[in-house]
Design an enzyme around this catalytic site. Structure first.
Site, PDB file in Angstrom:
ATOM      1  N   ASP A   1       0.845  -1.187   0.000  1.00 16.67           N
ATOM      2  CA  ASP A   1       0.000   0.000   0.000  1.00 16.67           C
ATOM      3  C   ASP A   1       0.880   1.237   0.000  1.00 16.67           C
ATOM      4  O   ASP A   1       2.099   1.140   0.158  1.00 16.67           O
ATOM      5  CB  ASP A   1      -1.017   0.001   1.150  1.00 16.67           C
ATOM      6  CG  ASP A   1      -0.382  -0.112   2.533  1.00 16.67           C
ATOM      7  OD1 ASP A   1       0.850  -0.277   2.610  1.00 16.67           O
ATOM      8  OD2 ASP A   1      -1.109  -0.030   3.522  1.00 16.67           O
TER       9      ASP A   1
ATOM     10  N   HIS B   1      10.976  -9.100  -0.245  1.00 16.84           N
ATOM     11  CA  HIS B   1      10.664  -7.665  -0.307  1.00 16.84           C
ATOM     12  C   HIS B   1      11.937  -6.840  -0.066  1.00 16.84           C
ATOM     13  O   HIS B   1      12.824  -7.254   0.687  1.00 16.84           O
ATOM     14  CB  HIS B   1       9.616  -7.338   0.765  1.00 16.84           C
ATOM     15  CG  HIS B   1       8.955  -6.021   0.597  1.00 16.84           C
ATOM     16  ND1 HIS B   1       9.481  -4.858   1.128  1.00 16.84           N
ATOM     17  CD2 HIS B   1       7.822  -5.666  -0.048  1.00 16.84           C
ATOM     18  CE1 HIS B   1       8.694  -3.849   0.816  1.00 16.84           C
ATOM     19  NE2 HIS B   1       7.670  -4.304   0.102  1.00 16.84           N
TER      20      HIS B   1
ATOM     21  N   PHE C   1       6.531   2.298  -4.420  1.00 21.93           N
ATOM     22  CA  PHE C   1       7.905   2.490  -3.949  1.00 21.93           C
ATOM     23  C   PHE C   1       8.461   3.885  -4.218  1.00 21.93           C
ATOM     24  O   PHE C   1       9.507   4.247  -3.671  1.00 21.93           O
ATOM     25  CB  PHE C   1       8.854   1.439  -4.553  1.00 21.93           C
ATOM     26  CG  PHE C   1       8.550   0.042  -4.121  1.00 21.93           C
ATOM     27  CD1 PHE C   1       8.852  -0.381  -2.828  1.00 21.93           C
ATOM     28  CD2 PHE C   1       7.958  -0.861  -4.978  1.00 21.93           C
ATOM     29  CE1 PHE C   1       8.569  -1.673  -2.417  1.00 21.93           C
ATOM     30  CE2 PHE C   1       7.666  -2.160  -4.587  1.00 21.93           C
ATOM     31  CZ  PHE C   1       7.975  -2.565  -3.301  1.00 21.93           C
TER      32      PHE C   1
ATOM     33  N   TYR D   1       2.979   4.722   0.791  1.00 22.52           N
ATOM     34  CA  TYR D   1       3.657   5.241   1.974  1.00 22.52           C
ATOM     35  C   TYR D   1       2.647   6.031   2.810  1.00 22.52           C
ATOM     36  O   TYR D   1       1.784   6.734   2.275  1.00 22.52           O
ATOM     37  CB  TYR D   1       4.801   6.165   1.571  1.00 22.52           C
ATOM     38  CG  TYR D   1       5.937   5.468   0.848  1.00 22.52           C
ATOM     39  CD1 TYR D   1       6.597   4.383   1.409  1.00 22.52           C
ATOM     40  CD2 TYR D   1       6.363   5.912  -0.410  1.00 22.52           C
ATOM     41  CE1 TYR D   1       7.649   3.758   0.752  1.00 22.52           C
ATOM     42  CE2 TYR D   1       7.418   5.294  -1.076  1.00 22.52           C
ATOM     43  CZ  TYR D   1       8.051   4.214  -0.480  1.00 22.52           C
ATOM     44  OH  TYR D   1       9.097   3.599  -1.145  1.00 22.52           O
TER      45      TYR D   1
END
Length: 235
Positions: free
Chosen positions: A69, A191, A82, A71
């Site tokens: 989701d 991740h 990202f 930031y």
């Protein structure tokens, strides 16, 4: 007629998502987002919720990077997984991504954390959930965004042109079943969060050292497709 937030989806994407957008769950999602924005600070700004679709037209997608989701800090989210806007310090996961880019392709470290150049070169930077309440990661999960983002992945995976899917982390890898790997390429790793970037999981190698950017271009070249320009130092 689509609800206000969903109405900002670009027309090319709207066409391939028509069945999903007509589902009653989308009305419930819109109502949820409206309540949240009336009561809380929600990111990204409404005009940026579908920035990934606006910057990467459906016909231009050559690679997909799936995030979780947005930031949840002030000024960070701008609708691209990202990425952060120019002038905003890169969060830890993005710093790991940038460091891997430098190691993988020998690129200089960029001064900014904006991944807009990637989006403009055909990299769909898609979060699974497209909004979040300030300071509360995961607060908008399981409200309908997953249905829409899953339909976006499925629409891309249905195209005959080969696409490379970068699935970073266990949550992104749950979408693997929607991808026909006889036609497309999946590059999976853990991740890029500092907590997991150097550790292998049961289903994927560590992100650090996975050379994802070079592997994307190699996979595209093998299928007669042009390479992606991963350079972030020029705008």
């Amino acid at each position: 007629m689509l609800p206000p937030v969903l109405e900002s989806i670009p027309s090319d994407w709207r066409r391939v998502l028509a069945a999903t957008l007509a589902h009653p769950a989308m009305g419930s999602l819109e109502a949820f987002v409206a309540r949240e924005t009336a009561e809380f600070e929600v990111y990204p700004p409404v005009g940026d919720v579908f920035a990934a679709l606006r910057l990467t037209p459906f016909a231009s997608v050559r690679a997909v990077i799936l995030g979780q989701d947005p930031y949840h800090g002030p000024g960070q989210a701008h609708g691209l997984a990202f990425s952060v806007p120019p002038g905003v310090p890169p969060p830890p996961s993005l710093r790991t991504i940038i460091a891997e880019l430098a190691r993988d392709l020998g690129r200089p470290l960029p001064a900014e954390g904006s991944l807009v150049p990637w989006a403009r070169h055909g990299v769909l930077l898609l979060n699974t959930v497209l909004t979040v309440r300030r300071g509360e990661p995961g607060s908008h999960a399981h409200q309908g965004w997953e249905r829409l983002s899953g339909a976006i992945v499925a629409a891309v995976a249905a195209t005959p042109t080969p696409v490379v899917f970068l699935l970073w982390g266990a949550r992104a890898q749950t979408r693997r079943g929607r991808i026909d790997e006889s036609r497309h390429v999946v590059i999976a790793s853990t991740h890029p969060s500092p907590r997991s970037a150097r550790r292998a999981s049961r289903s994927a190698p560590p992100f650090v050292g996975s050379a994802p950017f070079r592997r994307v271009n190699e996979a595209l070249a093998e299928r007669g497709q042009p390479a992606i320009d991963w350079d972030l130092t020029t705008r």
